[in-house]
Structure formats: structure tokens, C-alpha cells
Enzyme design. Structure first.
Site, mmCIF file in Angstrom:
data_model
loop_
_atom_site.group_PDB
_atom_site.id
_atom_site.type_symbol
_atom_site.label_atom_id
_atom_site.label_comp_id
_atom_site.label_asym_id
_atom_site.label_seq_id
_atom_site.Cartn_x
_atom_site.Cartn_y
_atom_site.Cartn_z
ATOM 1 C CG HIS A 40 -12.330 -10.463 -34.828
ATOM 2 N ND1 HIS A 40 -12.254 -9.837 -33.604
ATOM 3 C CD2 HIS A 40 -11.877 -9.321 -35.514
ATOM 4 C CE1 HIS A 40 -11.684 -8.499 -33.593
ATOM 5 N NE2 HIS A 40 -11.449 -8.261 -34.778
ATOM 6 C CG HIS A 84 -11.268 -7.181 -39.338
ATOM 7 N ND1 HIS A 84 -12.549 -7.034 -38.922
ATOM 8 C CD2 HIS A 84 -10.587 -6.660 -38.182
ATOM 9 C CE1 HIS A 84 -12.645 -6.723 -37.541
ATOM 10 N NE2 HIS A 84 -11.247 -6.608 -37.251
ATOM 11 C CD GLU A 109 -8.520 -6.165 -31.564
ATOM 12 O OE1 GLU A 109 -9.497 -6.875 -31.202
ATOM 13 O OE2 GLU A 109 -8.832 -5.165 -32.117
ATOM 14 C CG ASP A 162 -1.824 -19.361 -35.053
ATOM 15 O OD1 ASP A 162 -1.834 -18.426 -35.441
ATOM 16 O OD2 ASP A 162 -0.809 -20.128 -35.432
ATOM 17 C CG HIS A 163 -2.888 -19.137 -39.177
ATOM 18 N ND1 HIS A 163 -1.944 -18.997 -38.273
ATOM 19 C CD2 HIS A 163 -2.423 -18.587 -40.401
ATOM 20 C CE1 HIS A 163 -0.903 -18.083 -38.830
ATOM 21 N NE2 HIS A 163 -1.327 -17.899 -40.216
ATOM 22 C CB CYS A 195 -14.363 -4.028 -35.918
ATOM 23 S SG CYS A 195 -13.004 -3.258 -35.434
ATOM 24 C CG HIS A 222 -6.659 -7.785 -35.272
ATOM 25 N ND1 HIS A 222 -6.337 -6.436 -35.609
ATOM 26 C CD2 HIS A 222 -8.176 -7.825 -35.269
ATOM 27 C CE1 HIS A 222 -7.541 -5.934 -35.833
ATOM 28 N NE2 HIS A 222 -8.669 -6.407 -35.391
#
Lengths: 141, 151
Positions: free
Chosen positions: B14, B39, B130, B79-80, B33, B41
Site C-alpha cells: 500500500h 511498500h 500491520e 492477499d498479495h 509510508c 506488510h
């Protein structure tokens, strides 16, 4: 203020309703229905609520809580097969929900006096699944 | 009543950036961020449900139904993925932990009655971690899920 004490025990169990056919138990509980049993490293967290004593600075005597947990939970349940050796799980399915309720039932009588109040019992069956029981009174309102 | 909490994991990228602020203000507010390339998490999601324990089965929730709902409504999409680029939830809001938790709560609430037609358990709380140092928790008012169940 809340204070939480942790205890651990390892035990085996089977999740199945005795009267149900095997397929129904498999559908309900998945691999936990294996009739031979399987085990977990359970983690119990007991949270107590109260005001710190102005002299001792303590909400309750943690040594005493440790003794209660050892006597009521760890000694009877550690390295046992819950269904066969730990009532009421001869008659009740030892799901993580029922374990949280049973542990509450075992330790609650030690918190009837003035002072610290039992707030919650949390039982981890694995890192990714836990149940919490807060007693019945606040929920019925 | 027992509250049961189940943990799930997803990994996503994100970028924290809002069109409402200047480039300099974004950099100053969101710091690292705000990196334009984004980047990622490894998120840990906690879904807590509350309900009565069935006296026969000892269960407060059908875990298979809960897992299927979370997989379908959240993990399959999150996810991903790049949250900003790929999810409509964040077309108009910044994918902070707060907003990601709220989006997950909305997604689960809107399909809750289908997954749990008996009206129990109720969706009680969403927790989202996170990083090991940052987490949010969103308590869902009883009323909110009930209204959504009825709609």
C-alpha cells in the site's frame, strides 16, 4: 485496572458428540473428530479487575492466583486426555469454548469476596484460535 | 455467551497518500509510508465473534463457515495485492490500518447473514496488526451488525 496471569497445559482431546454418526462429527469438527484424540499446548489467560491496594500496590496476590490456577486447572488437566480423565468432559465436548467456561467455573468460587473481581478467562487452543468467557451476568442485560 | 477469536494472515502492499493534501504535506504526515512506489506488510487479521455455546456440540461458531467467509470476502481480494491499485475499497480512502480494518468489517458484515442464517454468532470485533508494533481494533456495535443482518 486489569491484571492478567498466564498458565499453560498440554492435553489431548476428541471433539465429537457421542450420539452422532461419524460423518456428522467429521463435518462438524473436521480433523478434531479423530476418535483416537490429538493434542494441544493450551494457554490460559485469566484477567482480574480491581483497584491496587494503597499499601501493597497490588490488585491481588499473584502468587495466590498462580496456586489457584495450578490446583484447579494445570494439575488436573496437564498431560491428560480431557475426554477420559477430566470431568465434565466425559459428558461435554471439550471444545475451546467449553474449556473457557469450565476454567471460569473452577476458579470463580475463589473470587466471591470483596476485592479483585474475575473479569475474563481466555483459552488459546493454538496461536490462531482462542475463546474468551466473561461469565453470564453482563451478557444477559 | 463466548467470544471466539480466529487469526488470519495476508500480505499486501500500500501507499499512504491523500489527494486532499500537497506532496509536501503528505510526506510530512505519512513519512516513509508515503513512498510513491509503495511498500508492504504481513498483516495479521483477528476476527472475533460472540454467541451462545450450543449445548450439544460445545461450539459457538461454525469455524468452517467463518473461514470460508473470511477467505472469500477478504483474503482472496487482499492477499498479495496492492491495496491502493487493486481494491475499490481504497479508491476514495487511504489504506491506513484504520481504514483497512473498517473495510474488512464492512465486507464481512454485508455477507454475515448469508453465512450465519441463524443470526448467531454476531461479528464482535476486528483486529488488524500491520507490524509487530502497530495494531488497531474495531469493536462493532451490536446495533450495526443487526441492522446490516436485517437489510
Amino acid at each position: 485496572m486489569y491484571i492478567t496471569k498466564r498458565a499453560e497445559f498440554s492435553a489431548s482431546h476428541v471433539c465429537s458428540v457421542p450420539g452422532f454418526p461419524e460423518e456428522r462429527n467429521r463435518a462438524l469438527y473436521g480433523s478434531a473428530a479423530n476418535p483416537h484424540g490429538h493434542g494441544h499446548n493450551y494457554v490460559v489467560e485469566v484477567t482480574v479487575e480491581g483497584a491496587p491496594d494503597p499499601v501493597t500496590g497490588m490488585v491481588l496476590d499473584l502468587k495466590r492466583l498462580k496456586e489457584i490456577l495450578n490446583r484447579e486447572v494445570v494439575e488436573p488437566m496437564d498431560h491428560r486426555f480431557l475426554n477420559r480423565e477430566v470431568p465434565p468432559f466425559d459428558a461435554k465436548v471439550p471444545t475451546v469454548e467449553n474449556l473457557a467456561i469450565e476454567i471460569w467455573r473452577r476458579i470463580a468460587p475463589h473470587f466471591t469476596g470483596a476485592g479483585a473481581r474475575l473479569h475474563a478467562v481466555r483459552v488459546y487452543e493454538s496461536e490462531d484460535l482462542y475463546a474468551e468467557y466473561f461469565g453470564e451476568a453482563p451478557w444477559s442485560a | 455467551m463466548v467470544r471466539l477469536t480466529r487469526r488470519y494472515r495476508f500480505s499486501a502492499s500500500h501507499r499512504l497518500h491523500t489527494g486532499a493534501l500537497s506532496e509536501a504535506e503528505n510526506r510530512s504526515l505519512y513519512g516513509k509510508c508515503n513512498n510513491p512506489y509503495g511498500h508492504g506488510h504481513d498483516y495479521t487479521l483477528e476476527v472475533a465473534v460472540t454467541g451462545p455455546v450450543d449445548p450439544e456440540t460445545g461450539c459457538a461458531v461454525d469455524l468452517e463457515a467463518l473461514d470460508a467467509l473470511v477467505r472469500r470476502e477478504v483474503l482472496a481480494d487482499f492477499d498479495h495485492r496492492n491495496l491502493n491499485e487493486e481494491l475499490p475499497d481504497f479508491a476514495a480512502c487511504v489504506p491506513t490500518s484504520e481504514n483497512v480494518a473498517a473495510a474488512i468489517a464492512r465486507r464481512l458484515s454485508r455477507r454475515w447473514a448469508e453465512a450465519f442464517p441463524e443470526g448467531r454468532p454476531r461479528l464482535d470485533r476486528i483486529g488488524l496488526r500491520e507490524t509487530p508494533r502497530n495494531s488497531v481494533a474495531l469493536a462493532l456495535p451490536r446495533r450495526l451488525t443487526k441492522e446490516q443482518d436485517e437489510s
